[in-house]
Design a protein around this motif. Structure first.
Motif, PDB file in Angstrom:
ATOM      1  N   VAL A  71       0.859  -1.182   0.000  1.00  0.00           N
ATOM      2  CA  VAL A  71       0.000   0.000   0.000  1.00  0.00           C
ATOM      3  C   VAL A  71       0.895   1.232   0.000  1.00  0.00           C
ATOM      4  CG1 VAL A  71      -1.951  -1.118   1.155  1.00  0.00           C
ATOM      5  CG2 VAL A  71      -0.209   0.009   2.524  1.00  0.00           C
ATOM      6  N   GLN A  72       0.403   2.300  -0.572  1.00  0.00           N
ATOM      7  CA  GLN A  72       1.116   3.571  -0.523  1.00  0.00           C
ATOM      8  C   GLN A  72       0.227   4.573   0.194  1.00  0.00           C
ATOM      9  OE1 GLN A  72       3.151   4.938  -4.034  1.00  0.00           O
ATOM     10  NE2 GLN A  72       3.103   7.051  -3.322  1.00  0.00           N
ATOM     11  N   ALA A  73       0.751   5.106   1.291  1.00  0.00           N
ATOM     12  CA  ALA A  73      -0.021   6.024   2.129  1.00  0.00           C
ATOM     13  C   ALA A  73       0.133   7.478   1.698  1.00  0.00           C
ATOM     14  CB  ALA A  73       0.396   5.860   3.590  1.00  0.00           C
ATOM     15  N   ARG A 102      -0.212  -4.382   3.575  1.00  0.00           N
ATOM     16  CA  ARG A 102      -1.524  -4.751   4.117  1.00  0.00           C
ATOM     17  C   ARG A 102      -1.531  -6.260   4.254  1.00  0.00           C
ATOM     18  NH1 ARG A 102      -6.533  -6.456   2.814  1.00  0.00           N
ATOM     19  NH2 ARG A 102      -8.237  -5.389   3.869  1.00  0.00           N
ATOM     20  N   LEU A 149      -3.439  -0.960  12.857  1.00  0.00           N
ATOM     21  CA  LEU A 149      -2.564  -0.144  12.028  1.00  0.00           C
ATOM     22  C   LEU A 149      -1.295   0.105  12.828  1.00  0.00           C
ATOM     23  CD1 LEU A 149      -1.922   1.628   9.549  1.00  0.00           C
ATOM     24  CD2 LEU A 149      -3.017   3.520  10.786  1.00  0.00           C
ATOM     25  N   THR A 183       2.346   1.929  12.661  1.00  0.00           N
ATOM     26  CA  THR A 183       3.115   2.918  11.918  1.00  0.00           C
ATOM     27  C   THR A 183       4.536   2.965  12.468  1.00  0.00           C
ATOM     28  OG1 THR A 183       2.464   4.714  13.391  1.00  0.00           O
ATOM     29  CG2 THR A 183       1.079   4.316  11.450  1.00  0.00           C
TER      30      THR A 183
END
Length: 132
Positions: free
Chosen positions: A65-67, A80, A94, A96
């Motif tokens: 995924v690219q946030a 993910r 989640l 981080t």
């Protein structure tokens, strides 16, 4: 020694830059497969490569995924891990890492979570339940 503000200090490492450079060089060298991935801290290139390896290892539960993009324009990547499609109403975790430039331990901690979820899925009932 004393600084102009009369604060006592002691120089412990006279040339810190040379130590920083030596570490950068060490981390940029390829590691033999016999060395465990978590035996040392990794740079961004190694972390991104490992994220890609996790996806290749288990494409049934992993996807990149690219946030967004960093202030320097670099992609902010993640992985993910789930058996459910994106947008599913299932509860989620989640994790981080590296929100600040000098968080040296956090990327490896987040990578350890991802690694355990992928590598031990189906082997550890607790981790399988999280992926489910």
């Amino acid at each position: 020694m004393s600084a102009p503000a009369r604060i006592d200090f002691e120089v412990i490492i006279p040339d810190l830059q040379s130590m920083v450079q030596a570490e950068r060089e060490r981390l940029s060298r390829p590691q033999p497969k016999a060395i465990a991935w978590f035996s040392d801290f990794r740079n961004l290139a190694a972390i991104n490569a490992r994220l890609d390896e996790l996806v290749a290892l288990r494409p049934d539960i992993c996807s990149i995924v690219q946030a967004g993009s960093s202030i320097q324009g670099r992609p902010i990547r993640g992985v993910r891990i789930s058996r459910h499609a994106a947008g599913s109403p299932m509860p989620a975790f989640l994790f981080t890492a590296t929100l600040h430039a000098r968080e040296w331990a956090v990327p490896m901690t987040a990578m350890w979570f991802a690694d355990r979820l992928v590598e031990d899925d189906g082997l550890d009932a607790r981790l399988t339940a999280i992926v489910d």
